[in-house]
Design a protein around this motif. Sequence first.
Motif, mmCIF file in Angstrom:
data_model
loop_
_atom_site.group_PDB
_atom_site.id
_atom_site.type_symbol
_atom_site.label_atom_id
_atom_site.label_comp_id
_atom_site.label_asym_id
_atom_site.label_seq_id
_atom_site.Cartn_x
_atom_site.Cartn_y
_atom_site.Cartn_z
ATOM 1 N N PRO A 150 0.824 -1.222 0.000
ATOM 2 C CA PRO A 150 0.000 0.000 0.000
ATOM 3 C C PRO A 150 0.849 1.259 0.000
ATOM 4 C CG PRO A 150 -0.022 -1.044 2.161
ATOM 5 C CD PRO A 150 0.725 -1.961 1.254
ATOM 6 N N GLY A 151 0.293 2.301 -0.618
ATOM 7 C CA GLY A 151 0.932 3.613 -0.562
ATOM 8 C C GLY A 151 0.674 4.260 0.795
ATOM 9 N N PHE A 152 0.654 5.586 0.815
ATOM 10 C CA PHE A 152 0.373 6.298 2.058
ATOM 11 C C PHE A 152 -1.077 6.027 2.447
ATOM 12 C CE2 PHE A 152 -1.408 10.171 4.034
ATOM 13 C CZ PHE A 152 -0.716 10.102 5.236
ATOM 14 N N VAL A 153 -1.271 5.369 3.595
ATOM 15 C CA VAL A 153 -2.598 4.875 3.984
ATOM 16 C C VAL A 153 -3.393 5.982 4.664
ATOM 17 C CG1 VAL A 153 -3.863 3.176 5.331
ATOM 18 C CG2 VAL A 153 -1.702 2.537 4.231
ATOM 19 N N VAL A 154 -4.563 6.255 4.126
ATOM 20 C CA VAL A 154 -5.487 7.220 4.728
ATOM 21 C C VAL A 154 -6.624 6.435 5.361
ATOM 22 C CG1 VAL A 154 -6.988 9.202 4.329
ATOM 23 C CG2 VAL A 154 -4.893 8.937 2.978
ATOM 24 N N ALA A 155 -6.805 6.626 6.659
ATOM 25 C CA ALA A 155 -7.800 5.874 7.406
ATOM 26 C C ALA A 155 -8.545 6.807 8.352
ATOM 27 C CB ALA A 155 -7.123 4.753 8.201
ATOM 28 N N PRO A 156 -9.702 6.378 8.856
ATOM 29 C CA PRO A 156 -10.397 7.210 9.854
ATOM 30 C C PRO A 156 -9.543 7.452 11.093
ATOM 31 C CG PRO A 156 -11.863 5.521 8.986
ATOM 32 C CD PRO A 156 -10.504 5.201 8.475
ATOM 33 N N SER A 157 -8.774 6.450 11.502
ATOM 34 C CA SER A 157 -7.850 6.622 12.616
ATOM 35 C C SER A 157 -6.540 7.189 12.095
ATOM 36 C CB SER A 157 -7.593 5.282 13.312
ATOM 37 O OG SER A 157 -8.790 4.738 13.815
ATOM 38 N N ALA A 158 -5.698 7.621 13.011
ATOM 39 C CA ALA A 158 -4.413 8.191 12.606
ATOM 40 C C ALA A 158 -3.367 7.856 13.645
ATOM 41 C CB ALA A 158 -4.531 9.709 12.439
ATOM 42 N N TYR A 159 -2.304 7.168 13.212
ATOM 43 C CA TYR A 159 -1.147 6.906 14.052
ATOM 44 C C TYR A 159 0.089 7.342 13.267
ATOM 45 C CZ TYR A 159 -4.476 3.320 15.764
ATOM 46 O OH TYR A 159 -5.594 2.648 16.197
ATOM 47 N N GLY A 160 1.176 7.547 13.962
ATOM 48 C CA GLY A 160 2.467 7.736 13.314
ATOM 49 C C GLY A 160 2.481 8.811 12.253
ATOM 50 N N GLY A 161 2.959 8.434 11.050
ATOM 51 C CA GLY A 161 3.098 9.394 9.967
ATOM 52 C C GLY A 161 1.784 9.991 9.516
ATOM 53 N N SER A 162 0.713 9.185 9.561
ATOM 54 C CA SER A 162 -0.600 9.698 9.194
ATOM 55 C C SER A 162 -1.031 10.811 10.139
ATOM 56 C CB SER A 162 -1.616 8.550 9.223
ATOM 57 O OG SER A 162 -2.909 9.012 8.921
ATOM 58 N N ALA A 163 -0.770 10.621 11.433
ATOM 59 C CA ALA A 163 -1.100 11.652 12.416
ATOM 60 C C ALA A 163 -0.208 12.875 12.239
ATOM 61 C CB ALA A 163 -0.950 11.094 13.830
ATOM 62 N N LEU A 164 1.061 12.646 11.888
ATOM 63 C CA LEU A 164 1.994 13.759 11.700
ATOM 64 C C LEU A 164 1.542 14.675 10.575
ATOM 65 C CD1 LEU A 164 4.668 15.164 12.382
ATOM 66 C CD2 LEU A 164 5.796 13.592 10.790
ATOM 67 N N LEU A 165 1.092 14.115 9.461
ATOM 68 C CA LEU A 165 0.640 14.959 8.343
ATOM 69 C C LEU A 165 -0.626 15.724 8.719
ATOM 70 C CD1 LEU A 165 1.295 13.011 5.040
ATOM 71 C CD2 LEU A 165 2.816 14.386 6.436
ATOM 72 N N ARG A 166 -1.507 15.121 9.476
ATOM 73 C CA ARG A 166 -2.684 15.847 9.953
ATOM 74 C C ARG A 166 -2.268 17.010 10.855
ATOM 75 N NH1 ARG A 166 -4.690 10.692 9.025
ATOM 76 N NH2 ARG A 166 -6.937 10.463 8.656
ATOM 77 N N ALA A 167 -1.266 16.769 11.700
ATOM 78 C CA ALA A 167 -0.791 17.833 12.592
ATOM 79 C C ALA A 167 -0.176 18.979 11.794
ATOM 80 C CB ALA A 167 0.222 17.263 13.577
ATOM 81 N N LEU A 168 0.596 18.654 10.771
ATOM 82 C CA LEU A 168 1.169 19.709 9.920
ATOM 83 C C LEU A 168 0.064 20.515 9.245
ATOM 84 C CD1 LEU A 168 4.152 17.834 8.224
ATOM 85 C CD2 LEU A 168 4.307 19.759 9.804
ATOM 86 N N ALA A 169 -0.997 19.818 8.830
ATOM 87 C CA ALA A 169 -2.102 20.507 8.166
ATOM 88 C C ALA A 169 -2.843 21.442 9.106
ATOM 89 C CB ALA A 169 -3.075 19.483 7.578
ATOM 90 N N ALA A 170 -2.749 21.195 10.400
ATOM 91 C CA ALA A 170 -3.461 22.031 11.371
ATOM 92 C C ALA A 170 -2.690 23.292 11.736
ATOM 93 C CB ALA A 170 -3.746 21.221 12.638
ATOM 94 N N PHE A 171 -1.437 23.395 11.297
ATOM 95 C CA PHE A 171 -0.597 24.543 11.625
ATOM 96 C C PHE A 171 -0.074 25.187 10.348
ATOM 97 C CE2 PHE A 171 -0.439 21.997 15.505
ATOM 98 C CZ PHE A 171 -0.611 22.966 16.481
ATOM 99 N N PRO A 172 0.350 26.439 10.426
ATOM 100 C CA PRO A 172 0.839 27.131 9.228
ATOM 101 C C PRO A 172 2.300 26.820 8.928
ATOM 102 C CG PRO A 172 0.823 28.656 11.063
ATOM 103 C CD PRO A 172 0.254 27.366 11.585
ATOM 104 N N PHE A 173 2.647 25.532 8.993
ATOM 105 C CA PHE A 173 4.026 25.133 8.726
ATOM 106 C C PHE A 173 4.061 24.110 7.606
ATOM 107 C CE2 PHE A 173 3.943 26.027 13.368
ATOM 108 C CZ PHE A 173 4.710 27.186 13.333
#
Length: 439
Positions: A150-173
Amino acid sequence: MGERTILVLGASGLIGRFVTDDLRARGFRVVGVARSLSPSQRMSALDIELPILSLDAAALARLLREHAVDVVVNCLGVLQDGPGSDTGAVHRDFVARLLAAIANSGCAIRLVHISIPGAAEADRTAFATTKREAERLIAASGIPHAVLRPGFVVAPSAYGGSALLRALAAFPFDLPGKEMATPFQPVAVEDISATIAWLAARDIDDASVNAVSWDLMQAEPVTMAGVIEQFRRALGTSGWPRIAMPAALLDLGARTGDLASYLGWMPPMRSTAIAELRRGVRGDPSAWIAATNIAPKTLAETIGRHPATIQDKWFARLFLIKALILASLVAFWLISGFIALFVSYRAAAGILTAHDFPPALVDPITVGTSLMDMSIGVLIAFRRTAAIGLVAGIVASLGYMAGAAILTPDLWIEPLGALVKTGPAIVLMLVGLLMLDNR
């Protein structure tokens, strides 16, 4: 189909948990096995905690026979070597034992193995090379198998790298420009589960699917910037101005994450994660699509179908702050104890002397409380003892406040308000305690 039994190994992880629940909803009998399951993950009597990585081939074969398993889905994986984590043991050695168990089980079993996309010649980390070694073992085994990448997995839950990208999206960085431009083809976790269901429904004698390796991902090219932008649209932050962090800061974060991993934490930003991020996620899903007729969901369809709820927004905003909260509490307790013991010992002891404490008790109390403070900091620093440290910190702080109210009430009105500030510190420790869970 309803009579097929599927054994999911790693049923507590991002992919494993979703697949376990989704396949049950599709009518399969699914046995979910993990080394540790949270109370909320024990949804069925078939959710089982086992020291799965410690089982030898004979024990694994007994597990397969006891549950009359038709399909084994191996979702086990670790990102990086460290205390309690060995990529070779998990990705290569365990797979070798699993293959021997399947061969000696006396059952007709198909193995579905979750691996990583990319070319072997581009592997640069122990994570990638051991994953590839497992693929070679599986290919040489002669056991009916499907290797899913699988490529970058998008799921309803978020751990690890998936959570990190969501966190980046929540900030202006933003990450540095080079990293933002890397290919990052995503896949919806629903498509992974649909593929496993499709394979489980195939007869074991169907030679067309008994030795396949498929890339599972959206066909259209996407960069990391595109993935983060889609999360920003869901979170309502796409219009914000952004600042790109320097590459040196990203490397510093990776080294800090490596250090935290030796304390038992599993931060998403570690050297292996950054190396794999810079490599990118790309592949060719055409063989998968042609065989299964599954039309992979696009990133917009996957994320856009689930607009961010307030829970999603809180998680994304607090994910990176969690590390800051815990690190600040470790520093608070260690430094306060160190100062009282080594830098301002006379002043600390003088507070007790000024309030008519018996001279024989002044030094033991000053030294004891200072060592207790530093011990609390050490307990919080280690993942295994963090909860104990936080509870101890709350109890100690309440004890300081109660003791001061009885023995030194004038400290409550001293100009800097040290005791008054203890209240917010207790609240911060409570927040840290409530945020300890990873999944």
